[in-house]
Design a protein around this motif. Structure first.
Motif, short mmCIF file in Angstrom:
data_model
loop_
_atom_site.label_atom_id
_atom_site.label_comp_id
_atom_site.label_asym_id
_atom_site.label_seq_id
_atom_site.Cartn_x
_atom_site.Cartn_y
_atom_site.Cartn_z
N LYS A 141 67.89 24.26 38.52
CA LYS A 141 68.31 25.80 38.29
C LYS A 141 68.91 26.60 39.53
CE LYS A 141 64.98 28.62 37.02
NZ LYS A 141 63.85 29.55 36.35
N ALA A 142 68.31 26.31 40.58
CA ALA A 142 68.90 26.92 41.75
C ALA A 142 70.26 26.52 42.06
CB ALA A 142 67.82 26.87 43.15
N GLU A 202 63.10 23.72 39.03
CA GLU A 202 63.39 24.87 39.65
C GLU A 202 64.61 24.56 40.59
OE1 GLU A 202 62.36 28.09 39.31
OE2 GLU A 202 61.24 27.35 37.67
N LYS A 227 77.64 29.07 40.82
CA LYS A 227 78.53 30.15 40.29
C LYS A 227 78.85 31.09 41.41
CE LYS A 227 75.55 29.92 36.32
NZ LYS A 227 74.13 30.61 35.71
N ASP A 265 74.01 37.19 43.01
CA ASP A 265 74.38 36.63 41.73
C ASP A 265 75.09 37.43 40.96
OD1 ASP A 265 72.73 38.40 40.46
OD2 ASP A 265 71.33 37.06 40.14
N ASP A 266 75.59 37.28 39.73
CA ASP A 266 76.35 38.08 38.94
C ASP A 266 75.93 39.58 38.74
OD1 ASP A 266 78.32 36.07 38.72
OD2 ASP A 266 77.46 35.27 36.82
N ASP A 286 72.50 28.19 39.77
CA ASP A 286 72.87 29.38 40.35
C ASP A 286 74.06 29.63 41.38
OD1 ASP A 286 71.21 30.28 38.18
OD2 ASP A 286 69.65 30.57 39.59
N ASN A 307 69.44 36.46 45.86
CA ASN A 307 68.38 35.35 45.68
C ASN A 307 68.51 34.44 46.94
OD1 ASN A 307 67.96 35.59 42.66
ND2 ASN A 307 70.06 35.29 42.84
#
Length: 165
Positions: A86-87, A83, A93, A121-122, A90, A127
Motif C-alpha cells: 500500500k505504501a 502495508e 502517485k 499525497d493528493d 501511494d 505521510n
C-alpha cells in the motif's frame, strides 16, 4: 447458545437468511487486535506464550483460542506485506519524496541507520514510511550511507522521485 450461534452459524448464514456477508468474524477481529498490539507496542511474539497474558485473555473471552507464536509471526508478516505494498502504491502517485536518515550506535558499538521516506499525497497530507533499518558491520561512513540509501530507494521503486540539490 447465543454466543455460539453468533460466532459460528450467523457468519455462515448471514442475516435474513440470505448469503453470508464477507465481514470479519470475532476471531479475525481479535487476531487483528493481537497483531496490532504486537506491532504497535513492539511486543515479542512470545507474548502469546506468557502464562499471565493467556490467563488475562481467557478471563476476557474464554472462547478465544490464542494463535501460536508461529501463527502470529505469519500474521505480522502478512500485515507487513500488505502495508508495504500500500505504501509503495501511494509513493508511486507522487512526484517527489524526501528521505531522512537517523544514525546511532548501540552500547555494544554496533552502528545502525534508519531511512524514512516523506511525501505529500493528493489530499495534501504528509505521510512517512520507514523504508528500513540497517545494521552496519563497521561505522557510519558516507560510502556506507549512500550505498544503503541507494539500495532502499531501488527496493521501494522511488529512485526517480528523489532529487539532489
Amino acid at each position: 447458545m447465543l454466543r455460539h450461534y453468533r460466532a459460528i452459524h450467523e457468519n455462515k448464514e448471514g442475516h435474513g437468511g440470505g448469503p453470508a456477508k464477507a465481514r470479519p468474524t470475532r476471531k479475525q477481529d481479535l487476531d487483528e487486535a493481537l497483531v496490532n498490539l504486537i506491532v504497535k507496542d513492539t511486543q515479542s511474539f512470545s507474548v502469546v506464550e506468557d502464562v499471565r497474558f493467556r490467563a488475562f485473555v481467557a478471563l476476557l473471552d474464554p472462547n478465544y483460542v490464542i494463535p501460536t507464536r508461529q501463527a502470529v509471526k505469519a500474521m505480522v508478516d502478512a500485515k507487513y506485506v500488505l502495508e508495504r505494498n500500500k505504501a509503495i502504491a501511494d509513493m508511486q502517485k507522487v512526484a517527489a519524496v524526501s528521505l531522512t536518515s537517523d544514525m546511532w550506535t548501540s552500547i555494544n558499538m554496533d552502528a545502525y541507520l534508519a531511512v524514512t521516506c516523506h511525501f505529500v499525497d493528493d489530499n495534501t497530507c504528509l505521510n512517512s514510511v520507514l523504508l528500513g533499518v540497517q545494521q552496519f558491520p563497521h561505522t557510519h561512513t558516507a560510502e556506507n550511507l549512500a550505498r544503503v540509501k541507494a539500495s532502499l530507494m531501488e527496493e521501494w521503486g522511488i529512485t526517480d522521485k528523489v532529487t539532489s540539490l
